[in-house]
Design a protein around this motif. Structure first.
Motif, PDB file in Angstrom:
ATOM      1  N   LYS A  57       0.826  -1.206   0.000  1.00 24.29           N
ATOM      2  CA  LYS A  57       0.000   0.000   0.000  1.00 24.29           C
ATOM      3  C   LYS A  57       0.863   1.261   0.000  1.00 24.29           C
ATOM      4  O   LYS A  57       0.558   2.231  -0.707  1.00 24.29           O
ATOM      5  CB  LYS A  57      -0.935   0.005   1.215  1.00 24.29           C
ATOM      6  CG  LYS A  57      -1.866   1.222   1.236  1.00 24.29           C
ATOM      7  CD  LYS A  57      -2.895   1.148   2.353  1.00 24.29           C
ATOM      8  CE  LYS A  57      -3.834   2.354   2.305  1.00 24.29           C
ATOM      9  NZ  LYS A  57      -4.908   2.281   3.318  1.00 24.29           N
ATOM     10  N   VAL A  58       1.957   1.251   0.773  1.00 22.76           N
ATOM     11  CA  VAL A  58       2.786   2.448   0.873  1.00 22.76           C
ATOM     12  C   VAL A  58       3.536   2.726  -0.429  1.00 22.76           C
ATOM     13  O   VAL A  58       3.974   3.850  -0.676  1.00 22.76           O
ATOM     14  CB  VAL A  58       3.744   2.341   2.081  1.00 22.76           C
ATOM     15  CG1 VAL A  58       5.041   1.619   1.723  1.00 22.76           C
ATOM     16  CG2 VAL A  58       4.071   3.722   2.650  1.00 22.76           C
ATOM     17  N   CYS A  59       3.647   1.709  -1.275  1.00 19.09           N
ATOM     18  CA  CYS A  59       4.281   1.891  -2.587  1.00 19.09           C
ATOM     19  C   CYS A  59       3.573   2.977  -3.388  1.00 19.09           C
ATOM     20  O   CYS A  59       4.215   3.777  -4.066  1.00 19.09           O
ATOM     21  CB  CYS A  59       4.241   0.578  -3.370  1.00 19.09           C
ATOM     22  SG  CYS A  59       5.853  -0.004  -3.885  1.00 19.09           S
ATOM     23  N   ARG A  60       2.253   2.988  -3.327  1.00 10.55           N
ATOM     24  CA  ARG A  60       1.463   3.989  -4.057  1.00 10.55           C
ATOM     25  C   ARG A  60       1.846   5.398  -3.621  1.00 10.55           C
ATOM     26  O   ARG A  60       1.967   6.309  -4.438  1.00 10.55           O
ATOM     27  CB  ARG A  60      -0.037   3.757  -3.832  1.00 10.55           C
ATOM     28  CG  ARG A  60      -0.535   2.395  -4.232  1.00 10.55           C
ATOM     29  CD  ARG A  60      -2.049   2.417  -4.467  1.00 10.55           C
ATOM     30  NE  ARG A  60      -2.798   2.947  -3.347  1.00 10.55           N
ATOM     31  CZ  ARG A  60      -3.342   2.186  -2.385  1.00 10.55           C
ATOM     32  NH1 ARG A  60      -3.183   0.871  -2.417  1.00 10.55           N
ATOM     33  NH2 ARG A  60      -4.037   2.738  -1.417  1.00 10.55           N
ATOM     34  N   LEU A  61       2.028   5.560  -2.325  1.00  8.67           N
ATOM     35  CA  LEU A  61       2.395   6.864  -1.780  1.00  8.67           C
ATOM     36  C   LEU A  61       3.801   7.269  -2.222  1.00  8.67           C
ATOM     37  O   LEU A  61       4.034   8.426  -2.604  1.00  8.67           O
ATOM     38  CB  LEU A  61       2.318   6.812  -0.251  1.00  8.67           C
ATOM     39  CG  LEU A  61       2.682   8.088   0.501  1.00  8.67           C
ATOM     40  CD1 LEU A  61       1.669   9.180   0.212  1.00  8.67           C
ATOM     41  CD2 LEU A  61       2.755   7.805   2.000  1.00  8.67           C
ATOM     42  N   LEU A  62       4.731   6.341  -2.188  1.00 11.32           N
ATOM     43  CA  LEU A  62       6.125   6.642  -2.518  1.00 11.32           C
ATOM     44  C   LEU A  62       6.295   7.092  -3.966  1.00 11.32           C
ATOM     45  O   LEU A  62       7.193   7.883  -4.270  1.00 11.32           O
ATOM     46  CB  LEU A  62       7.009   5.421  -2.241  1.00 11.32           C
ATOM     47  CG  LEU A  62       7.173   5.043  -0.767  1.00 11.32           C
ATOM     48  CD1 LEU A  62       7.922   3.722  -0.631  1.00 11.32           C
ATOM     49  CD2 LEU A  62       7.888   6.144   0.002  1.00 11.32           C
ATOM     50  N   ARG A  63       5.439   6.598  -4.854  1.00  9.21           N
ATOM     51  CA  ARG A  63       5.543   7.012  -6.256  1.00  9.21           C
ATOM     52  C   ARG A  63       5.092   8.467  -6.451  1.00  9.21           C
ATOM     53  O   ARG A  63       5.369   9.070  -7.486  1.00  9.21           O
ATOM     54  CB  ARG A  63       4.713   6.089  -7.150  1.00  9.21           C
ATOM     55  CG  ARG A  63       5.473   4.837  -7.584  1.00  9.21           C
ATOM     56  CD  ARG A  63       4.733   4.075  -8.677  1.00  9.21           C
ATOM     57  NE  ARG A  63       3.587   3.381  -8.134  1.00  9.21           N
ATOM     58  CZ  ARG A  63       3.609   2.130  -7.669  1.00  9.21           C
ATOM     59  NH1 ARG A  63       4.733   1.448  -7.690  1.00  9.21           N
ATOM     60  NH2 ARG A  63       2.521   1.553  -7.209  1.00  9.21           N
ATOM     61  N   GLU A  64       4.423   9.018  -5.441  1.00 13.97           N
ATOM     62  CA  GLU A  64       3.876  10.370  -5.564  1.00 13.97           C
ATOM     63  C   GLU A  64       4.660  11.429  -4.799  1.00 13.97           C
ATOM     64  O   GLU A  64       4.427  12.621  -4.981  1.00 13.97           O
ATOM     65  CB  GLU A  64       2.419  10.371  -5.078  1.00 13.97           C
ATOM     66  CG  GLU A  64       1.504   9.485  -5.916  1.00 13.97           C
ATOM     67  CD  GLU A  64       0.122   9.331  -5.295  1.00 13.97           C
ATOM     68  OE1 GLU A  64      -0.116   9.941  -4.223  1.00 13.97           O
ATOM     69  OE2 GLU A  64      -0.714   8.603  -5.869  1.00 13.97           O
TER      70      GLU A  64
END
Length: 414
Positions: A57-64
């Motif tokens: 889930k945190v992957c989505r945040l890191l891409r932004e």
């Protein structure tokens, strides 16, 4: 140890093809077996599913997040465009969580999302050892699932460059027995029409493509054991940054790689500091249930030591990118170093500080006799779903000299 153990071990492992019972001139795979309750294995897999959910889930945040945030986390500047790529539905095809049993639950000390090994041992060799000892394999049936996962990931990757009959190559360092045989094993069980080409035989043309030793263009590169953080420093004899050229090919869609770029995004141990920071703030990015999972399964992790000096808690200093315990150090809450791995390969990377908890003690049999060691649990995630479970035994820092301890289910348990 009596010659009986040595003889039995030698006889058993000599019958297993393309395996490495010894590494670096030392015993690696034990001729011994650990028996576990099926209920405990279910708990490990449940914990792993929840931990994997949080990481993915945190992957989505890191891409932004801004580039400055990624640089502060220790990602090499050269990888930033690569990090934001989302090429497969799953953030990592094959990932491995390292877990410690703690107070009737489990704590995750790290995820190897990009280039995990310990694969053939758990999916193939473990079943052979269980049969030898007459017990049920706790990973029964998962080898087929592993092969299907590799197959499907490559098929999906093939749709990215839209090749009808893609050229698929599996690669590894040819002179590393463990790396080479791990990759050849994955190639075999995937059933894919593919070739193995050693890393040093791959040829690259800037902005054009990656080629095999016969000059055939490669569409999909399966690089199970080739870390991105090492790749970026690769140069040819003329000083060309061929590792960066390869990342450029991926970014431009001229080459697909598995594990995907998002696996490298998760490989950074500083991701756990992000997760813990969001948890400390009770941030709405995570639901109330997810915050509960973080509290139960994650450890306080930071990019500096202050928390541990204030709380007087022991902590582990580890590099943001690193493997096999290399460059890991253990400190008391006063900052006194009490243990360290002799290897310091990754000392140039951003340091991450994590609360220290002891690995449980375990007794096992080896060529050196009955030994006391510390137990580390590994649980694989295949496309984010828990799969094979296995055990390593060694010191408080699990490194490349730690043993592989096969495991089965206690009798009468399925």
């Amino acid at each position: 140890m009596s010659s009986s153990y040595n003889e039995k071990r030698s006889h058993f492992y000599s019958r297993l093809e393309n395996f490495w019972p010894d590494l670096y001139g030392e015993e690696y795979a034990l001729y011994d077996i650990r028996l576990e309750d099926s209920a405990e294995i279910k708990k490990i897999r449940l914990a792993s599913a929840r931990i994997g959910h949080i990481f993915f889930k945190v992957c989505r945040l890191l891409r932004e997040v801004p580039d400055t945030t990624l640089l502060e986390m220790g990602y090499p500047a050269e990888t930033l465009p690569f990090l934001r790529l989302k090429t497969l539905n799953s953030e990592s095809v094959i990932a491995r969580l390292d877990l410690i049993r703690h107070q009737d639950s489990y704590k995750c000390i790290e995820i190897n999302a990009d280039t995990p090994t310990f694969i053939k041992e758990l999916y193939h060799i473990n079943g052979k050892v269980c049969k030898e000892f007459g017990v049920e394999d706790l990973n029964e049936g998962l080898e087929k699932l592993l092969g299907e996962s590799v197959y499907q990931s490559v098929i999906k990757a093939a749709r990215q460059p839209k090749e009808k009959n893609p050229t698929i190559v599996f690669t590894a360092h040819e002179d590393s027995l463990e790396d080479r045989e791990t990759v050849l094993y994955l190639k075999k069980i995937s059933g894919l029409p593919s070739r193995f080409v050693p890393l040093h035989k791959l040829q690259i043309e800037k902005d054009k493509g990656l080629y095999d030793e016969f000059g055939r263009k490669i569409d999909i590169l399966y690089r199970q054991t080739v870390p991105i953080e090492n790749l970026i420093s690769d140069e040819d004899s003329e000083g060309n940054k061929i590792g960066l050229w390869l990342l450029d090919l991926v970014q431009s869609g001229k080459l697909a790689v598995v594990n995907p770029p998002s696996a490298f995004l998760l490989q950074n141990k500083a991701v756990q500091a992000v997760i813990w920071g969001l948890h400390q703030e009770n941030h709405l990015f995570f639901t109330e249930k997810e915050h509960g999972w973080i509290e139960e399964y994650f450890l306080p992790t930071f990019l500096e030591e202050d928390y541990f000096f204030k709380s007087k808690k022991s902590y582990v200093k580890k590099p943001s990118f690193g493997r096999e315990g290399d460059t890991v150090e253990i400190f008391t809450g006063t900052g006194k170093r009490v243990d360290a791995d002799p290897q310091t390969t990754y000392k140039s990377f951003q340091a991450v500080y994590q609360e220290y908890i002891e690995l449980p003690s375990v007794t096992f049999t080896s060529e050196k006799g009955v030994q006391d060691g510390r137990l580390l649990i590994g649980c694989f995630l295949l496309n984010g779903k828990p799969a094979a479970v296995g055990f390593r035994v060694g010191g408080q820092i699990t490194n490349n000299l730690s043993y592989y301890l096969p495991a089965g289910l206690k009798r009468g348990e399925q």
